[in-house]
Design a protein around this motif. Sequence first.
Motif, PDB file in Angstrom:
ATOM      1  N   ILE A  60       0.833  -1.202   0.000  1.00 22.62           N
ATOM      2  CA  ILE A  60       0.000   0.000   0.000  1.00 22.62           C
ATOM      3  C   ILE A  60       0.866   1.249   0.000  1.00 22.62           C
ATOM      4  CG2 ILE A  60      -1.632   1.339   1.365  1.00 22.62           C
ATOM      5  CD1 ILE A  60      -2.879  -1.306   2.252  1.00 22.62           C
ATOM      6  N   ASP A  61       1.903   1.261   0.826  1.00 19.61           N
ATOM      7  CA  ASP A  61       2.778   2.432   0.866  1.00 19.61           C
ATOM      8  C   ASP A  61       3.471   2.657  -0.468  1.00 19.61           C
ATOM      9  OD1 ASP A  61       2.266   3.007   3.594  1.00 19.61           O
ATOM     10  OD2 ASP A  61       4.322   3.728   3.785  1.00 19.61           O
ATOM     11  N   GLY A  62       3.715   1.566  -1.187  1.00 20.50           N
ATOM     12  CA  GLY A  62       4.373   1.704  -2.478  1.00 20.50           C
ATOM     13  C   GLY A  62       3.507   2.392  -3.514  1.00 20.50           C
ATOM     14  N   SER A  63       2.180   2.304  -3.375  1.00 14.25           N
ATOM     15  CA  SER A  63       1.291   2.878  -4.380  1.00 14.25           C
ATOM     16  C   SER A  63       0.590   4.141  -3.919  1.00 14.25           C
ATOM     17  CB  SER A  63       0.241   1.833  -4.789  1.00 14.25           C
ATOM     18  OG  SER A  63      -0.530   1.430  -3.669  1.00 14.25           O
ATOM     19  N   GLY A 186      -5.986   0.818  -1.551  1.00 11.52           N
ATOM     20  CA  GLY A 186      -4.978   1.714  -1.002  1.00 11.52           C
ATOM     21  C   GLY A 186      -4.960   3.111  -1.584  1.00 11.52           C
ATOM     22  N   PRO A 187      -4.816   3.280  -2.927  1.00  5.94           N
ATOM     23  CA  PRO A 187      -4.776   4.641  -3.474  1.00  5.94           C
ATOM     24  C   PRO A 187      -6.040   5.440  -3.205  1.00  5.94           C
ATOM     25  CG  PRO A 187      -3.914   3.060  -5.053  1.00  5.94           C
ATOM     26  CD  PRO A 187      -4.516   2.253  -3.937  1.00  5.94           C
ATOM     27  N   TRP A 199      -1.615  14.506   4.205  1.00  8.39           N
ATOM     28  CA  TRP A 199      -0.786  13.446   3.634  1.00  8.39           C
ATOM     29  C   TRP A 199      -0.050  12.688   4.732  1.00  8.39           C
ATOM     30  CZ3 TRP A 199       4.359  13.664   4.799  1.00  8.39           C
ATOM     31  CH2 TRP A 199       4.900  14.889   5.167  1.00  8.39           C
ATOM     32  N   ARG A 200       0.157  13.313   5.867  1.00  9.34           N
ATOM     33  CA  ARG A 200       0.864  12.648   6.966  1.00  9.34           C
ATOM     34  C   ARG A 200       0.064  11.458   7.510  1.00  9.34           C
ATOM     35  NH1 ARG A 200       5.045  16.152   8.574  1.00  9.34           N
ATOM     36  NH2 ARG A 200       4.819  18.257   7.732  1.00  9.34           N
ATOM     37  N   ALA A 201      -1.243  11.491   7.339  1.00  6.85           N
ATOM     38  CA  ALA A 201      -2.095  10.424   7.873  1.00  6.85           C
ATOM     39  C   ALA A 201      -1.826   9.092   7.198  1.00  6.85           C
ATOM     40  CB  ALA A 201      -3.570  10.805   7.710  1.00  6.85           C
ATOM     41  N   ILE A 202      -1.381   9.102   5.933  1.00  5.84           N
ATOM     42  CA  ILE A 202      -1.145   7.836   5.243  1.00  5.84           C
ATOM     43  C   ILE A 202       0.036   7.087   5.863  1.00  5.84           C
ATOM     44  CG2 ILE A 202      -2.091   8.752   3.094  1.00  5.84           C
ATOM     45  CD1 ILE A 202       0.731   8.957   2.002  1.00  5.84           C
ATOM     46  N   GLY A 338      -6.974   8.730  -7.064  1.00  9.49           N
ATOM     47  CA  GLY A 338      -6.786   7.334  -6.688  1.00  9.49           C
ATOM     48  C   GLY A 338      -7.856   6.445  -7.284  1.00  9.49           C
ATOM     49  N   ALA A 339      -9.111   6.906  -7.256  1.00 10.74           N
ATOM     50  CA  ALA A 339     -10.206   6.119  -7.817  1.00 10.74           C
ATOM     51  C   ALA A 339     -10.096   6.002  -9.333  1.00 10.74           C
ATOM     52  CB  ALA A 339     -11.545   6.750  -7.438  1.00 10.74           C
TER      53      ALA A 339
END
Length: 550
Positions: A60-63, A186-187, A199-202, A338-339
């Motif tokens: 998930i972090d990668g995408s 994820g995205p 963005w810090r929440a991700i 993302g969608a």
Amino acid sequence: MADHAAPPLQKTRNERHAFAAQAAPCDGLAILAQPAGDRPCHRKRLALAATILGSSMAFIDGSVVNVALSSIQRELGGDVAAMQWIVNAYLLLLGSLVLVGGAMGDKLGRRTIFIAGIGLFTAASVACGLAPSSGALIGARAVQGVGAALLVPGSLAIIGAVFDERERGRAIGTWAGVGAVMSAVGPVAGGWLVDAFSWRAIFYLNVPLAAATIALALWSVPDSRNEGATRRLDWAGALTAAAGFGALTYGLTRASSHGFNDETVIGSIVAGILVCAVFIAIEARSEDPMMPLDVFRSRDFSGANLVTLLLYFGLSGALFFLPFTLIRAHGYSATEAGAALLPLPVVMGTLSRFTGGLATRLGPRALLTVGPLIAAVGFTLLALPALFETDRETYWTSFFPGLVVLGLGMTITVAPLTTTVMTVVPATRAGVASGINNAVARIASLLAIAVLGIVFMWSHGAALAMRLERLNIPPDLHRTGQLLEPDTSTLAGAHAVPARMLEAQAEAIDAGLRAVALTSAACALLGAACAAATIRGQKKRQGETQEQAR
């Protein structure tokens, strides 16, 4: 053993990869290379849950970071090169150390290394969330890559150690299916976190996931290891690979803004090439190399990895710049961007069950030729609509068709790619082969963001200069270093044409995406040609395979 497990792996592996753009094509093969643990596991479902949660964090972090980069730049500043390095720092360390991470688990304990990777990854995630600058975020992302290099192969090895051959296929299927859903969501979920919070929440989201993963691993996973393993860890090879590709990537990234006449650019690229050559020399002479060169004696194996390099080069580059374009040029929110990418994983996940058996019936050569050709059409379709349409309501007639066709091409390609890598080496070397293919895919992503960054920046700059000239606005007034977050306040006040300026900027960003997509299409076409020239149409006999691998 590998031949019996191949069909379920081929199918489930294909499904998981469909939803994880940052995942390498042959992760699942490493499971087959793991012997069953000698310590019985009485909580296998909980152990499987731990591996799913752990690997999903990395996937998930990668995408998800791609859809957050616009917000990151808005808050932290930094030029395009800094945004590229936020992604590349992670890929560089993960790609360079993933083979060593797997070997460490075999030697020091799979659960131990898995939990260590989770802990390091989570600590780095917190550092990412607290980063006060783009430089600090890049450093934290690099540490995240080290953690992922430990936890990703560790999660696969735990499945191989906990489940015997009879249960392994179903476990892989569960791991693949849940991981696929999480990677697909994820995205979108990440975009929502960016829009609703920050963005810090991700990155902070990893903390509760990590706590649950570590608790499950400590409770349910036996700390198995390969007691007969005598291989030494190839730190010289790993560090040399990281240094070589790091220098090469730095030079290529800097070239997008400074050109190839810059002394630092030339020096970095030359140094990177030389250090990569040293890496090859080290692997050729090492008694326990992390990348044994003899497997490349197989024309099929070399061809499959070349197709992987070219196709995932194009895919990674397109998926890196597409969210930027949707947000900056078409007014999408992070959630919508993302969608917008969902057609790709949905098509692959839906059709993977139907295409998984084609490799066996038709042979890998035909599919590895046709698949990249269809992917090239998809990339080309992504290049067309941006010229004429800027209203996001036209998504269904613009970007949507390209993503659907691209998904079809990737679906046709993944299964035979996995099959080829598996069948051209002996079963005892399946783990090595899958690890190499894994690393090739990640290095392709690393190089794509750097090289296609040059294509994007130069195409954007040329298009913007032409449009500014038409508006009688001096090009030097525009802050090209902030092209992904256009700052037109100065220009608006000086020339009173903010709407026209924004339109010119959007059109220039579209031109950059078009150049990236067409370059990706060319890479896919080259991948199809390489497959037709190198991949054999039939499976090789096991005896022939073993003879070649010696």
